[in-house]
Scaffold this active site. Structure first.
Site, PDB file in Angstrom:
ATOM      1  N   GLY A   1       0.818  -1.211   0.000  1.00  0.00           N
ATOM      2  CA  GLY A   1       0.000   0.000   0.000  1.00  0.00           C
ATOM      3  C   GLY A   1       0.847   1.255   0.000  1.00  0.00           C
ATOM      4  O   GLY A   1       0.607   2.194  -0.772  1.00  0.00           O
ATOM      5  N   ASP A   2       1.853   1.290   0.871  1.00  0.00           N
ATOM      6  CA  ASP A   2       2.767   2.422   0.907  1.00  0.00           C
ATOM      7  C   ASP A   2       3.485   2.597  -0.423  1.00  0.00           C
ATOM      8  O   ASP A   2       3.602   3.714  -0.941  1.00  0.00           O
ATOM      9  CB  ASP A   2       3.808   2.213   2.005  1.00  0.00           C
ATOM     10  CG  ASP A   2       3.250   2.433   3.401  1.00  0.00           C
ATOM     11  OD1 ASP A   2       2.787   3.541   3.680  1.00  0.00           O
ATOM     12  OD2 ASP A   2       3.288   1.487   4.196  1.00  0.00           O
TER      13      ASP A   2
END
Length: 428
Positions: free
Chosen positions: A179-180
């Site tokens: 996600g990051d």
């Protein structure tokens, strides 16, 4: 200043070498955006707090010499300047540095930059062409904007966690901070788009990259399936519903191989490899829809066949029949693979403390203006004196005052000069 210019010349070899980036983020999302820009030659100046710097310097399971093995990857090609942004003088110096930049990247909770007097309106008044990449959990607007939002939360709310894992178990996480990294990637794409627009208009803008939206962008037709047909996609283990055959299948020597033969023509070739060409015309498997409806039965049929062969034999047979297949790799497999070696997918870079480090090379590959990994991560504050002198004209006396006041930290220039790691492997 001469040494600093020489360092700039050596690192200015990529297609973004005319771009200066001030990276103010920490941990993963913002710094990954900076890593991508640095890989293609941008001058990325990372501002860190003097008392410890980016927490990523401490992250990772293995720590030879007490040092992170993650930070050398995500901070490669960057310079480290330490400024205490909690003090007005540190904020002033950051503002002046950003005034010389094309892009500033930050991934603090929304409102933090404004509290420091470093919001976009204030910065754009000094530098109208500035592109500001703002990476956060939920974006800069909306009712959740001020919430703390780590990558795992964005993955969950963006739809990824719900579909990962086995159907009879709780949701599983992906083995990387995807996600990051996705939010950082979209931030990088946004920065390049904004720079392209600036070339026509002369004006910068804000790139608002939210982690949950970066994940949501990867969810294919997940929302559309529900909105139009009421179908909620759920966890399905190692396969996707109605996409068959495409799964991990066992081999005789206790390993597994991924076989992806869900297209009609490819499935026909798989049937030939199996010695069962008639299966391609069997009504249960002859079409994409039919194979999806009989997915469990078909997977078992293939598993019964694949389990009779050693993985090397099976891989050779599938390749000779034009069937996409591959082993499930771990790091040792990647380092031993001749294709990885031939394409230099993994490069080796010298680090002044850790020695030679193997890490993933630059992606994607450009034929005329490729990226390069020029050095590993800098020591905390190693470039403070050189950067502040070169860009802001700060002399030795003022630098000594800044150090004495705790505004600038890190090693003194005489103790640890800015370093450049020799590139052992060539760039992509």
């Amino acid at each position: 200043m001469k040494e600093h210019d020489q360092m700039l010349n050596k690192t200015a070899q990529g297609p973004l070498s005319d771009i200066r980036v001030i990276e103010m983020g920490q941990l993963i999302a913002g710094p990954f955006c900076g890593q991508l820009l640095a890989d293609f030659g941008a001058e990325v100046i990372k501002i860190e707090q003097p008392d410890g710097g980016d927490p990523m310097r401490e992250w990772g399971r293995e720590k030879p010499h007490g040092r992170s093995l993650w930070f050398p990857v995500i901070a490669r090609g960057k310079k480290s300047v330490t400024l205490d942004l909690r003090q007005p003088k540190g904020q002033e110096l950051a503002r002046r540095l950003i005034g010389t930049a094309d892009v500033v990247v930050e991934n603090f909770r929304p409102g933090t930059m404004e509290r420091w007097g470093l919001g976009y309106d204030a910065l754009a008044a000094l530098n109208p062409g500035l592109v500001m990449v703002r990476v956060s959990g939920f974006g800069q607007t909306g009712p959740y904007a001020r919430r703390a939002g780590y990558g795992a939360i964005g993955e969950a709310m963006g739809g990824l966690r719900y579909v990962c894992g086995e159907p009879d178990r709780p949701p599983s996480r992906v083995g990387f901070s995807i996600g990051d990294s996705l939010a950082g990637t979209f931030g990088c794409i946004g920065a390049l788009i904004a720079l392209h627009a600036r070339a026509r208009t002369g004006c910068g803008q804000v790139v608002d990259s939210a982690i949950y939206e970066a994940v949501l962008a990867m969810t294919e037709n997940l929302v559309t399936e529900y909105a139009a047909a009421g179908y909620v996609r759920r966890r399905s283990g190692s396969s996707l519903p109605n996409i068959a055959p495409s799964n991990a299948y066992p081999t005789r020597d206790g390993t597994e191989i991924l076989i992806a033969a869900n297209q009609d023509t490819v499935f026909r070739r798989l049937c030939q490899a199996m010695g069962r060409a008639a299966l391609a015309d069997d009504p249960r498997y002859a079409t994409h829809t039919a194979r999806g409806e009989n997915q469990v039965e078909l997977d078992q049929l293939i598993a019964d066949w694949s389990g009779t062969m050693a993985i090397a034999e099976l891989e050779t047979l599938l390749e000779s029949n034009g069937v996409p297949a591959g082993r499930i790799y771990s790091a040792p497999d990647m380092l031993a693979d001749p294709h990885f070696a031939a394409r230099e997918a993994i490069t080796r870079i010298a680090d002044p403390i850790l020695g030679e480090l193997a890490m993933q090379n630059v992606a994607p590959r450009l034929s005329r203006t490729p990226g390069h990994v020029t050095r590993t991560a800098p020591l905390l504050g190693a470039d403070s004196a050189a950067v502040l002198s070169h860009l802001l004209g700060i002399d030795a006396a003022e630098m000594a005052e800044l150090r004495a006041g705790g505004i600038v930290g890190g090693p003194a220039p005489a103790a640890v000069p800015p370093f450049e790691a020799e590139t052992v492997g060539t760039g992509a």
